[in-house]
Write a protein that holds these residues in place. Sequence first.
Motif, short mmCIF file in Angstrom:
data_model
loop_
_atom_site.label_atom_id
_atom_site.label_comp_id
_atom_site.label_asym_id
_atom_site.label_seq_id
_atom_site.Cartn_x
_atom_site.Cartn_y
_atom_site.Cartn_z
N ASN A 143 -12.55 -13.53 98.22
CA ASN A 143 -12.02 -12.46 97.37
C ASN A 143 -11.57 -13.02 96.02
O ASN A 143 -10.78 -13.97 95.96
CB ASN A 143 -10.84 -11.79 98.09
CG ASN A 143 -10.37 -10.54 97.39
OD1 ASN A 143 -10.86 -10.17 96.34
ND2 ASN A 143 -9.40 -9.88 97.99
N THR A 144 -12.04 -12.42 94.94
CA THR A 144 -11.62 -12.81 93.60
C THR A 144 -10.96 -11.63 92.87
O THR A 144 -10.90 -11.60 91.64
CB THR A 144 -12.80 -13.35 92.78
OG1 THR A 144 -13.90 -12.43 92.84
CG2 THR A 144 -13.25 -14.70 93.32
N GLN A 145 -10.46 -10.65 93.64
CA GLN A 145 -9.70 -9.51 93.11
C GLN A 145 -10.43 -8.77 91.98
O GLN A 145 -9.81 -8.34 91.01
CB GLN A 145 -8.31 -9.95 92.63
CG GLN A 145 -7.30 -10.15 93.75
CD GLN A 145 -7.55 -11.41 94.57
OE1 GLN A 145 -7.77 -12.49 94.01
NE2 GLN A 145 -7.52 -11.29 95.88
N LYS A 146 -11.74 -8.66 92.10
CA LYS A 146 -12.58 -7.92 91.15
C LYS A 146 -12.50 -8.48 89.73
O LYS A 146 -12.80 -7.78 88.76
CB LYS A 146 -12.22 -6.43 91.15
CG LYS A 146 -12.42 -5.76 92.51
CD LYS A 146 -12.09 -4.28 92.46
CE LYS A 146 -12.32 -3.65 93.83
NZ LYS A 146 -12.01 -2.19 93.83
N ASP A 147 -12.11 -9.75 89.63
CA ASP A 147 -12.07 -10.42 88.34
C ASP A 147 -13.44 -11.07 88.11
O ASP A 147 -13.81 -12.00 88.83
CB ASP A 147 -10.98 -11.49 88.35
CG ASP A 147 -10.82 -12.21 87.03
OD1 ASP A 147 -11.84 -12.44 86.34
OD2 ASP A 147 -9.69 -12.58 86.68
N PRO A 148 -14.20 -10.59 87.11
CA PRO A 148 -15.56 -11.11 86.93
C PRO A 148 -15.61 -12.59 86.59
O PRO A 148 -16.55 -13.28 87.02
CB PRO A 148 -16.14 -10.25 85.80
CG PRO A 148 -14.96 -9.66 85.10
CD PRO A 148 -13.90 -9.53 86.14
N ARG A 208 -23.98 -7.87 92.92
CA ARG A 208 -22.90 -6.94 93.23
C ARG A 208 -21.56 -7.41 92.67
O ARG A 208 -20.64 -6.62 92.53
CB ARG A 208 -22.80 -6.72 94.75
CG ARG A 208 -22.18 -7.88 95.52
CD ARG A 208 -22.31 -7.75 97.02
NE ARG A 208 -21.57 -8.82 97.69
CZ ARG A 208 -21.69 -9.12 98.97
NH1 ARG A 208 -22.55 -8.45 99.74
NH2 ARG A 208 -20.96 -10.09 99.50
N GLY A 209 -21.41 -8.72 92.43
CA GLY A 209 -20.20 -9.24 91.80
C GLY A 209 -19.04 -9.47 92.74
O GLY A 209 -17.90 -9.58 92.31
N TRP A 210 -19.35 -9.61 94.05
CA TRP A 210 -18.29 -9.95 95.00
C TRP A 210 -18.92 -10.53 96.27
O TRP A 210 -20.11 -10.49 96.43
CB TRP A 210 -17.43 -8.74 95.39
CG TRP A 210 -18.18 -7.56 95.92
CD1 TRP A 210 -18.74 -6.52 95.19
CD2 TRP A 210 -18.46 -7.25 97.29
NE1 TRP A 210 -19.34 -5.61 96.00
CE2 TRP A 210 -19.18 -6.04 97.31
CE3 TRP A 210 -18.18 -7.88 98.50
CZ2 TRP A 210 -19.63 -5.44 98.50
CZ3 TRP A 210 -18.63 -7.30 99.66
CH2 TRP A 210 -19.35 -6.09 99.67
N TRP A 223 -25.36 -11.17 96.35
CA TRP A 223 -23.96 -11.44 96.05
C TRP A 223 -23.75 -11.45 94.53
O TRP A 223 -22.77 -10.89 94.03
CB TRP A 223 -23.52 -12.78 96.63
CG TRP A 223 -23.63 -12.90 98.10
CD1 TRP A 223 -24.02 -11.92 99.00
CD2 TRP A 223 -23.40 -14.06 98.89
NE1 TRP A 223 -24.03 -12.41 100.27
CE2 TRP A 223 -23.65 -13.72 100.24
CE3 TRP A 223 -22.99 -15.36 98.57
CZ2 TRP A 223 -23.51 -14.65 101.27
CZ3 TRP A 223 -22.85 -16.28 99.59
CH2 TRP A 223 -23.10 -15.93 100.93
N HIS A 233 -11.26 -18.38 94.28
CA HIS A 233 -10.38 -17.65 95.21
C HIS A 233 -8.94 -17.97 94.86
O HIS A 233 -8.09 -17.06 94.77
CB HIS A 233 -10.70 -18.03 96.64
CG HIS A 233 -9.88 -17.30 97.65
ND1 HIS A 233 -9.95 -15.93 97.83
CD2 HIS A 233 -8.95 -17.74 98.54
CE1 HIS A 233 -9.10 -15.56 98.77
NE2 HIS A 233 -8.47 -16.65 99.22
N PHE A 246 -14.95 -14.46 89.88
CA PHE A 246 -16.13 -14.37 90.74
C PHE A 246 -17.24 -15.29 90.25
O PHE A 246 -17.86 -16.01 91.04
CB PHE A 246 -16.66 -12.94 90.82
CG PHE A 246 -18.00 -12.87 91.50
CD1 PHE A 246 -18.09 -12.97 92.88
CD2 PHE A 246 -19.17 -12.79 90.76
CE1 PHE A 246 -19.34 -12.97 93.52
CE2 PHE A 246 -20.41 -12.79 91.38
CZ PHE A 246 -20.49 -12.87 92.77
#
Length: 218
Positions: free
Chosen positions: A164-169, A216-218, A213, A133, A172
């Motif tokens: 939240n990891t800002q859609k950074d794989p 889905r990657g988030w 989780w 995060h 995440f």
Amino acid sequence: MTYTGDVQVGGPADVRELPGLTIYKLAVGPYDNNSYLLRCTETGDGLLIDAAAEADRLLALIADQPISAIVTTHQHGDHWQALEQVSKVTGAQILAHSLDASALPVRVDRTIEHGDRITVGAVTLEAIHLRGHTPGSIALLYDDGDNGRHLFTGDSLFPGGVGNTQKDPERFEQLYTDVVERIFDRLPDQTWVYPGHGKDTTLGAERPSLPEWKSRGW
């Protein structure tokens, strides 16, 4: 009164009485953050987790009782808006992880690393570093043995998912791995989770959703 953890901005704190520790959960605006005041029942010493906002309400909650430390769970600004004022009034030491300390608006008195112990009177908390995060996000664990385990997770773990990891794989994957290995693989289902926003949960309520989780990657 039975503790539920359901609090509203502008409303009263919810209070949980444990054998060695009293936990006060207060919701503060404008971002509906949770601040937690922990007070040792033996000594009366206190610790505040996230002086997020509304310093006047936090100081009213603390009242004329001592607090020796304020722990900031991570560097995001909605978790430290009241930090400077509350620390000045109370004289409490400011603690944060070394990787997030420089982003805070005041000097940190003690930096925290993974596995460090933080004392509140006769009570000991353990810092758990949960990367993703933010670089220096931490959770605090109060392990009271047969009386239960209580985990304050900041914005790294909520009902329904990790932070939240800002859609950074990569971020995440790091956060998911840390949450699984350092929390779910170690602690029992009855562990109570106190997040940085919103309602509480338990590890048992969330454990069945871990594969979802991850997929889905988030």
